[in-house]
Design a protein around this motif. Structure first.
Motif, PDB file in Angstrom:
ATOM      1  N   ARG A  99       0.749  -1.121  -0.059  1.00 43.86           N
ATOM      2  CA  ARG A  99       0.152  -0.041   0.222  1.00 43.86           C
ATOM      3  C   ARG A  99       0.898   1.546  -0.416  1.00 43.86           C
ATOM      4  O   ARG A  99       1.896   1.690   0.589  1.00 43.86           O
ATOM      5  CB  ARG A  99      -0.547   0.057   1.303  1.00 43.86           C
ATOM      6  N   GLU A 107      -6.684   2.456  -2.166  1.00 48.51           N
ATOM      7  CA  GLU A 107      -6.901   0.988  -2.217  1.00 48.51           C
ATOM      8  C   GLU A 107      -7.001   0.701  -3.377  1.00 48.51           C
ATOM      9  O   GLU A 107      -6.694  -0.360  -4.162  1.00 48.51           O
ATOM     10  CB  GLU A 107      -7.212   0.528  -0.455  1.00 48.51           C
ATOM     11  N   TRP A 108      -7.855   0.063  -3.799  1.00 47.22           N
ATOM     12  CA  TRP A 108      -8.913  -0.617  -4.630  1.00 47.22           C
ATOM     13  C   TRP A 108      -8.292  -0.532  -6.005  1.00 47.22           C
ATOM     14  O   TRP A 108      -7.715  -1.854  -7.091  1.00 47.22           O
ATOM     15  CB  TRP A 108     -10.154  -0.724  -4.824  1.00 47.22           C
ATOM     16  N   GLU A 109      -7.807   1.187  -6.736  1.00 47.14           N
ATOM     17  CA  GLU A 109      -6.725   1.136  -7.808  1.00 47.14           C
ATOM     18  C   GLU A 109      -5.714   0.515  -7.290  1.00 47.14           C
ATOM     19  O   GLU A 109      -4.937  -0.025  -8.054  1.00 47.14           O
ATOM     20  CB  GLU A 109      -6.008   2.964  -7.555  1.00 47.14           C
ATOM     21  N   ILE A 111      -5.022  -2.687  -5.558  1.00 48.20           N
ATOM     22  CA  ILE A 111      -5.614  -4.106  -5.765  1.00 48.20           C
ATOM     23  C   ILE A 111      -5.803  -3.988  -7.513  1.00 48.20           C
ATOM     24  O   ILE A 111      -4.549  -5.117  -7.728  1.00 48.20           O
ATOM     25  CB  ILE A 111      -6.719  -4.331  -4.982  1.00 48.20           C
ATOM     26  N   ALA A 112      -6.544  -3.314  -7.997  1.00 46.26           N
ATOM     27  CA  ALA A 112      -6.810  -3.362  -9.522  1.00 46.26           C
ATOM     28  C   ALA A 112      -5.701  -3.813 -10.181  1.00 46.26           C
ATOM     29  O   ALA A 112      -4.736  -4.555 -11.247  1.00 46.26           O
ATOM     30  CB  ALA A 112      -7.799  -2.550 -10.231  1.00 46.26           C
TER      31      ALA A 112
END
Length: 184
Positions: A99, A107-109, A111-112
């Protein structure tokens, strides 16, 4: 053409692998493909831990023991699978994410971006005739007990890899037209 590799990509499970080893050079090339994934703000959040040899068995033992520790009524078939799958793979790559310490993006970006790195790895594996499978067991939330993570780093799953002698099934998809709405 890349579309042919995309359509050929399949999940190939550890039970389908043969004993042929994957060389370090090929694993490095697969990881390098992952390194070229798109990522917002150039955070390059993917981190990989490659397990081969005894470390695969140690992972299997850890997962089986942790499963028995945290599940009220552990099933013997699941324990056996947790123990056996790592040993059947030529290599396992722990898929990790670092991170951004400044949290400069959601965070989702990140993870993507890690998922895109794995897709790159999967596509090159497919091109090289290596079967692969991304597993994200519930036990990954305990991987900080197995790996020495840096602050903000966590495990998102395992990328199992091995050669296979099996013929893979043809892929199927419903038509893209069923999933697209054109707006003018």
């Amino acid at each position: 053409m890349i579309i042919d590799i995309i359509k050929k990509r399949r999940s190939v499970f550890p039970v389908q692998y043969n004993d042929k080893p994957i060389s370090k050079e090929i694993i490095e090339a697969i990881l390098e493909a992952g390194n070229w994934a798109p990522n917002h703000k150039k955070t390059e959040p993917w981190r990989f831990k490659v397990l081969q040899g005894n470390s695969k068995d140690a992972l299997g033992t850890f997962l089986a023991n942790k499963y028995q520790e945290v599940v009220p009524n552990p099933k013997n078939i699941k324990i056996k699978k947790l123990l056996d799958n790592p040993s059947k793979a030529s290599a396992i790559v722990a898929i990790c994410m670092q991170r951004d310490p400044n949290e400069s993006l959601p965070e989702w970006e990140e993870i993507a971006a890690v998922a895109m790195a794995v897709q790159n790895m999967w596509l090159l594996s497919t091109e090289l005739g290596i079967g692969s499978y991304w597993s994200s067991p519930g036990l990954i939330k305990y991987m900080d007990e197995f790996f020495d993570f840096k602050e903000g780093e966590k495990c998102l799953g395992f990328f199992y890899m091995g050669y296979s002698n099996e013929d893979l099934s043809e892929g199927t998809r419903t038509p893209i037209a069923d999933k697209v709405e054109w707006m003018e």
